[in-house]
Design a protein around this motif. Structure first.
Motif, PDB file in Angstrom:
ATOM      1  N   PRO A 151       0.871  -1.388   0.130  1.00  0.00           N
ATOM      2  CA  PRO A 151      -0.002  -0.073   0.043  1.00  0.00           C
ATOM      3  C   PRO A 151       0.965   1.089   0.139  1.00  0.00           C
ATOM      4  O   PRO A 151       0.340   2.255  -0.153  1.00  0.00           O
ATOM      5  CB  PRO A 151      -0.766  -0.119   1.391  1.00  0.00           C
ATOM      6  N   GLU A 152       2.145   1.188   0.202  1.00  0.00           N
ATOM      7  CA  GLU A 152       2.999   2.202   0.050  1.00  0.00           C
ATOM      8  C   GLU A 152       3.260   2.975  -1.151  1.00  0.00           C
ATOM      9  O   GLU A 152       3.543   4.159  -1.337  1.00  0.00           O
ATOM     10  CB  GLU A 152       4.447   2.157   0.881  1.00  0.00           C
ATOM     11  N   VAL A 153       3.003   2.044  -2.107  1.00  0.00           N
ATOM     12  CA  VAL A 153       3.120   2.575  -3.585  1.00  0.00           C
ATOM     13  C   VAL A 153       1.602   2.783  -4.290  1.00  0.00           C
ATOM     14  O   VAL A 153       0.792   2.359  -3.792  1.00  0.00           O
ATOM     15  CB  VAL A 153       4.051   1.588  -4.404  1.00  0.00           C
ATOM     16  N   SER A 154       1.633   3.373  -5.428  1.00  0.00           N
ATOM     17  CA  SER A 154       0.421   3.529  -6.301  1.00  0.00           C
ATOM     18  C   SER A 154      -0.082   1.801  -6.480  1.00  0.00           C
ATOM     19  O   SER A 154       0.545   0.891  -6.470  1.00  0.00           O
ATOM     20  CB  SER A 154       0.661   4.311  -7.263  1.00  0.00           C
ATOM     21  N   ALA A 155      -1.369   1.963  -6.728  1.00  0.00           N
ATOM     22  CA  ALA A 155      -2.091   0.561  -7.117  1.00  0.00           C
ATOM     23  C   ALA A 155      -1.383  -0.081  -8.481  1.00  0.00           C
ATOM     24  O   ALA A 155      -1.142  -1.123  -8.254  1.00  0.00           O
ATOM     25  CB  ALA A 155      -3.657   0.767  -7.609  1.00  0.00           C
ATOM     26  N   PRO A 156      -1.044   0.889  -9.561  1.00  0.00           N
ATOM     27  CA  PRO A 156      -0.237   0.036 -10.493  1.00  0.00           C
ATOM     28  C   PRO A 156       0.834  -0.673 -10.154  1.00  0.00           C
ATOM     29  O   PRO A 156       1.257  -1.786 -10.912  1.00  0.00           O
ATOM     30  CB  PRO A 156      -0.337   1.363 -11.446  1.00  0.00           C
ATOM     31  N   MET A 157       1.868   0.222  -9.399  1.00  0.00           N
ATOM     32  CA  MET A 157       3.122  -0.356  -9.059  1.00  0.00           C
ATOM     33  C   MET A 157       2.679  -1.855  -8.058  1.00  0.00           C
ATOM     34  O   MET A 157       3.579  -2.591  -8.085  1.00  0.00           O
ATOM     35  CB  MET A 157       3.866   0.656  -8.391  1.00  0.00           C
ATOM     36  N   GLY A 158       1.574  -1.536  -7.377  1.00  0.00           N
ATOM     37  CA  GLY A 158       1.352  -2.721  -6.477  1.00  0.00           C
ATOM     38  C   GLY A 158       0.957  -3.897  -7.254  1.00  0.00           C
ATOM     39  O   GLY A 158       1.280  -5.286  -7.233  1.00  0.00           O
ATOM     40  N   GLU A 159       0.293  -3.663  -8.304  1.00  0.00           N
ATOM     41  CA  GLU A 159      -0.180  -4.587  -9.446  1.00  0.00           C
ATOM     42  C   GLU A 159       1.021  -5.322 -10.174  1.00  0.00           C
ATOM     43  O   GLU A 159       1.086  -6.530 -10.399  1.00  0.00           O
ATOM     44  CB  GLU A 159      -1.402  -4.207 -10.276  1.00  0.00           C
ATOM     45  N   TYR A 160       2.064  -4.379 -10.790  1.00  0.00           N
ATOM     46  CA  TYR A 160       3.121  -4.774 -11.236  1.00  0.00           C
ATOM     47  C   TYR A 160       3.921  -5.953 -10.273  1.00  0.00           C
ATOM     48  O   TYR A 160       4.354  -6.841 -10.966  1.00  0.00           O
ATOM     49  CB  TYR A 160       3.845  -3.686 -11.609  1.00  0.00           C
ATOM     50  N   THR A 161       3.946  -5.470  -9.073  1.00  0.00           N
ATOM     51  CA  THR A 161       4.807  -6.274  -8.193  1.00  0.00           C
ATOM     52  C   THR A 161       4.228  -7.626  -8.018  1.00  0.00           C
ATOM     53  O   THR A 161       4.887  -8.700  -7.893  1.00  0.00           O
ATOM     54  CB  THR A 161       4.964  -5.561  -6.653  1.00  0.00           C
ATOM     55  N   LYS A 162       2.620  -7.633  -7.987  1.00  0.00           N
ATOM     56  CA  LYS A 162       2.190  -8.776  -7.757  1.00  0.00           C
ATOM     57  C   LYS A 162       2.255  -9.712  -9.095  1.00  0.00           C
ATOM     58  O   LYS A 162       2.323 -11.017  -8.900  1.00  0.00           O
ATOM     59  CB  LYS A 162       0.560  -8.603  -7.563  1.00  0.00           C
ATOM     60  N   ARG A 163       2.222  -9.203 -10.258  1.00  0.00           N
ATOM     61  CA  ARG A 163       2.476  -9.971 -11.372  1.00  0.00           C
ATOM     62  C   ARG A 163       4.050 -10.557 -11.390  1.00  0.00           C
ATOM     63  O   ARG A 163       4.155 -11.756 -12.044  1.00  0.00           O
ATOM     64  CB  ARG A 163       2.108  -8.992 -12.611  1.00  0.00           C
ATOM     65  N   ARG A 164       4.824  -9.775 -10.996  1.00  0.00           N
ATOM     66  CA  ARG A 164       6.204 -10.157 -10.902  1.00  0.00           C
ATOM     67  C   ARG A 164       6.511 -11.468 -10.089  1.00  0.00           C
ATOM     68  O   ARG A 164       6.973 -12.505 -10.416  1.00  0.00           O
ATOM     69  CB  ARG A 164       7.195  -9.023 -10.819  1.00  0.00           C
ATOM     70  N   LEU A 165       5.797 -11.403  -8.994  1.00  0.00           N
ATOM     71  CA  LEU A 165       5.794 -12.577  -7.954  1.00  0.00           C
ATOM     72  C   LEU A 165       5.383 -13.832  -8.711  1.00  0.00           C
ATOM     73  O   LEU A 165       5.803 -15.054  -8.282  1.00  0.00           O
ATOM     74  CB  LEU A 165       5.106 -12.184  -6.735  1.00  0.00           C
TER      75      LEU A 165
END
Length: 445
Positions: free
Chosen positions: A212-226
């Motif tokens: 939640p510390e970053v924007s929703a798109p960056m959170g979604e990007y991180t989720k996809r990479r994981l």
């Protein structure tokens, strides 16, 4: 002439940054600085994931307080209560002696502790990720699970050993899991009978997004990479039970695991409960923008344990987020205000617009968002390392960390479990028992 005594409770990143700045700013004889902490060192927590993964030597991410604070008094002790009405602290020293300590100015920066929930089995099976001891333990634990799994023919045991669960999708949980998964993936190259798909890594997050510390798109990007790495990210999900390692999740999933890492939130240090200082509804010290505890002129606070107004927000009730970025900047303003208070000068208000965040997601992978600029992959990973290297206290520790990273380039990452670190007396006890000797020989304890 009376020399004022400044007592700093907490030798973590905030306490050390503050004390180092006071050492530079104070004139000779202007004040006496005492730092109290239960540990004789400061742990730079952003580097814990890399220490756990073996990219950094664990000793290099901790700074001995006595080494760094040559001009200050360092006490290894536990503060059990604060009585500001009499300007007295009650402390318990390492030998069990209880002493009363007087102060003229008090700085309360003990940080936070893991916020555990009453989930069946958590206390028995869970491990946090806030100390160097926990990081080293998890490194050895994960590698030892691979060793045992490679040797067993029991398929159900093998599945249990190769299942790793992390609860909490904030920075701590994401970085810890990403680094340890990266380490395990690297390690199994030496295990012919373990494939990457044999391992199961599960991240459980109660909210609808991670980081939640970053924007929703960056959170979604991180989720996809994981997820590209095979890590299961379960959002809007809670752990209902984990007794005996049998995990039951709110989405109906059940599985057995030997590894449960809890990074689902923190709470202010419980020591604050035994004080007569004002606190907010979350248990944090109620502070003004000048970092003074409200209603006092000689008690200051910063970091996770302090509710500090965020002057960059329009909402008058907005508070600064409990982040390392705010904490370290608050420490510098706090030091300046303490010196100004001593010299009868004007105090300044803390004001900092959150710049963004950087996160490491394993070797050469990262996610960052700084002043609205989004970075992914290798550039974000590099920025993560450069930023935290710059923030690491003392030149010698910066050099040691840079050296660890450079050694990684020509040589293979060291992946070996040293489980004896956690029970060094086991072989001695075993030998003593076979000879009929008492297993708890007093001097060895």
């Amino acid at each position: 002439m009376h020399e004022p005594r400044i007592v700093i409770i907490g030798g973590g990143h905030v306490g050390l940054t503050l004390a180092l700045r006071l050492q530079r700013l104070l004139r000779a004889g202007e004040a006496r600085v005492t730092v109290i902490d239960t540990q004789p060192h400061m742990t730079y927590q952003p580097f814990l994931p890399e220490a756990a993964a073996g990219s950094l030597e664990p000793r290099h991410v901790v700074v001995p307080l006595r080494e760094a604070l040559r001009k200050s008094e360092v006490l290894t002790a536990q503060v059990s209560s604060i009585d500001h009405s009499s300007r007295t602290l009650t402390t318990t020293l390492g030998d069990g002696t209880v002493e009363q300590l007087q102060y003229d100015f008090l700085v309360v920066v003990p940080g936070s502790i893991s916020k555990a929930l009453p989930i069946p089995g958590l206390a028995e099976r869970g491990v946090g990720f806030k100390t160097i001891g926990e990081a080293i333990y998890l490194r050895n634990h994960v590698l030892s699970r691979l060793d045992i799994a490679a040797s067993t023919t029991d398929e159900s045991l093998r599945r249990r050993l190769l299942t790793f669960m992390f609860v909490g999708g904030g920075y701590a949980g994401i970085e810890a899991m990403a680094e340890l998964e990266s380490m395990a993936r690297y390690a199994i190259r030496d295990y012919p009978n373990i494939e990457p798909q044999d391992m199961r890594w599960v991240l459980v997050e109660a909210m609808g997004r991670i980081m939640p510390e970053v924007s929703a798109p960056m959170g979604e990007y991180t989720k996809r990479r994981l997820e590209e790495r095979g890590i299961e990210v379960k959002l809007n999900t809670q752990a209902k039970s984990m007794e005996d390692g049998h995990v039951v999740l709110s989405d109906g999933d059940e599985f057995d695991t030997d590894t449960i890492v809890w990074t689902a939130g923190v709470k202010p240090h419980p020591m604050l409960e035994a004080s007569d200082l004002p606190r907010d509804e979350k248990g944090r010290l109620d502070c003004t923008a000048k970092l003074q505890v409200r209603g006092t002129t000689d008690v200051f606070a910063a970091g996770d344990c302090a509710a500090v107004p965020d002057l960059t927000k329009e909402d008058p009730d907005a508070k600064c987020a409990p982040s390392a970025q705010h904490a370290v900047r608050q420490a510098k303003v706090l030091a300046d205000n303490l010196v100004a208070r001593l010299r009868g000068k004007q105090l300044q208000s803390y004001r900092h617009k959150y710049a963004g965040s950087v996160a490491g997601l394993g070797l050469f992978q990262g996610a960052a968002e700084v002043y609205g600029v989004k970075l992914k992959g290798f550039p974000a990973w590099l920025l993560h390392r450069v930023y935290h290297l710059a923030k690491m206290p003392t030149v010698s520790h910066k050099a040691r960390i840079a050296g660890d990273w450079m050694l990684e380039l020509p040589f293979k990452r060291q992946v070996v479990a040293l489980g004896e670190l956690h029970d060094p007396r086991s072989e001695f006890v075993k030998a003593a028992n076979t000879r009929g000797l008492p297993s708890s020989h007093g001097q060895a304890g």
